[in-house]
Design an enzyme around this catalytic site. Structure first.
Site, PDB file in Angstrom:
ATOM      1  CB  ALA A   8      19.254 -15.482   6.668  1.00 42.84           C
TER       2      ALA A   8
ATOM      3  CB  ILE B 136      27.102 -24.911  10.859  1.00 40.05           C
ATOM      4  CG1 ILE B 136      26.565 -23.713  10.007  1.00 40.05           C
ATOM      5  CG2 ILE B 136      27.180 -26.248  10.153  1.00 40.05           C
ATOM      6  CD1 ILE B 136      25.335 -23.818   9.576  1.00 40.05           C
TER       7      ILE B 136
ATOM      8  CD  GLN C 205      -7.429 -43.595  39.341  1.00 37.80           C
ATOM      9  OE1 GLN C 205      -7.808 -42.321  39.876  1.00 37.80           O
ATOM     10  NE2 GLN C 205      -8.004 -44.666  39.188  1.00 37.80           N
TER      11      GLN C 205
ATOM     12  CD  GLU D  37      16.947 -30.959   9.949  1.00 35.42           C
ATOM     13  OE1 GLU D  37      15.960 -31.345   8.975  1.00 35.42           O
ATOM     14  OE2 GLU D  37      17.727 -31.793  10.292  1.00 35.42           O
TER      15      GLU D  37
END
Length: 388
Positions: A136, A163, A286, A371
């Site tokens: 999950a 965690i 450049q 997250e």
């Protein structure tokens, strides 16, 4: 015609910039010198922990009424950004302290707040967040961790995966199913668990690509009995609380990504101004200038998105879900690209551990994943668009 007042809307306050200077000084003096060793040894950044506690940057989001400094959402992002500029692992200390405790701040009753927020504000403990499981991750509603009522108590069984700061933190906000036959998404409750609770143990530390200084472990609950006053919010509202929390804390991951990218750009600019090939500084070529310009442009766009989302978080704007997801997604994608390009600008040197860029590139990757993966962030954004 625009006025100066109009432009002030897009400028951070003097207080925010003073805060940035203070955090940067702590980060460069007390955190940066240990960052390489923390990564190499995959150990918790205790030096950073102690420095953050001493300077009140440990959990700056905690309100003043609970002994905190009451930093607003943008100030908290600036703390995380500046720490991440030198060590992403250390920046997870204030970031995860907010993630773990925000459910309590948003929905906890007065007794829960009074019990758990002051020790966090004082730096006596860190606070972790237990939502994901092995099966999950993005599909949080399919969690299997269970909490059953037994008299006035609750008994929790199951596990949580990935965690952050597990084993270091004393307190954990944990989501568990309290009504297995209830409606999906409306049958989960949030609880506070304590490291000392009988039956609460930890898995081995994960062996990770990056953020090696932040321990990532599984949480295991073997019939852990906790009193009923450890419920956060209402029974059955856990998933709503969890997702509301993420709307706010995704912004802090965007801030972490911005900090990592800024650190990488700083390193790259310093190197190309010193390195010479074909009789001149490589900064004068450049092709490299165009790379640097693109990196800086993407970084500033990411920073502005994060700051706007932080302001919306502070106000609790209705469109925070879109802006939080957008800021996290854009900033983390930018950080991955910028750190990769920074390694390229240093050439072979960038690929070695003599410079921090290879670490920054490894650390940046997780910001695209945790997250909520950036694929999930795009789903969140699309749903917000289609609601209208």
């Amino acid at each position: 015609m625009s006025t100066n007042a109009d432009f002030d809307l897009f400028r951070t306050s003097e207080d925010h910039e003073a805060l940035r200077e203070a955090v940067r000084a702590v980060a460069e003096d007390k955190i940066a010198p240990y960052a390489a060793a923390v990564d190499e040894e995959a150990r918790y950044p205790q030096e950073a922990h102690d420095a953050l506690v001493a300077s009140d940057f440990f959990a700056p989001h905690v309100p003043e009424e609970y002994d905190g400094v009451g930093a607003d959402a943008l100030a908290t992002c600036i703390v995380i950004e500046e720490v991440a500029r030198v060590d992403a692992s250390a920046s997870l200390i204030p970031a995860v302290n907010k993630l773990g405790s925000l459910p309590i701040i948003l929905d906890g009753d007065d007794a829960v707040k009074a019990r758990y927020l002051p020790p966090l504000a004082k730096g006596e403990t860190t606070f972790s967040y237990g939502l994901s499981e092995r099966e999950a991750g993005s599909d949080t509603a399919s969690m299997r961790c269970r909490a059953r009522r037994d008299g006035d108590d609750w008994v929790i069984s199951g596990q949580k995966s990935w965690i952050t700061n597990a084993g270091v933190s004393e307190y954990y906000t944990v989501l568990a199913v309290t009504d297995p036959d209830g409606p999906r998404g409306g049958n989960v409750t949030a609880f506070v668990l304590e490291k000392s609770d009988e039956g609460f143990t930890f898995g081995e530390k994960e062996r990770k690509l990056g953020i090696k200084g932040s321990p990532t472990r599984e949480l295991h609950f073997d019939n852990v009995r906790i009193p009923g006053d450890r419920v956060v919010g209402q029974v059955g509202d856990g998933l709503k609380i969890a997702l509301r929390t993420l709307d706010h804390t995704r912004v802090t991951i965007g801030a972490q990504a911005v900090g990592i990218a800024q650190g990488a750009l700083d390193q790259a600019v310093a190197y190309v101004k010193e390195r010479k090939q074909f009789g001149k500084r490589i900064a004068d070529f450049q092709g490299l200038q165009f790379m640097l310009a693109d990196m800086a442009m993407e970084l500033e766009a990411a920073r502005q998105m994060v700051y706007v989302a932080a302001a919306k978080s502070e106000r609790g704007d209705k469109d925070l879900a879109f802006f939080g997801a957008a800021a996290k997604c854009f900033a983390s994608d930018a950080a991955m690209k910028i750190t990769t390009d920074a390694v390229q600008l240093l050439g072979g040197a960038g690929y070695t551990r003599d410079f921090p860029l290879e670490r920054m590139m490894r650390d940046a990757k997780i910001t695209q994943i945790y997250e909520g993966t950036n694929q999930v962030q795009r789903i969140v954004m699309a749903r917000q668009l289609l609601k209208g």
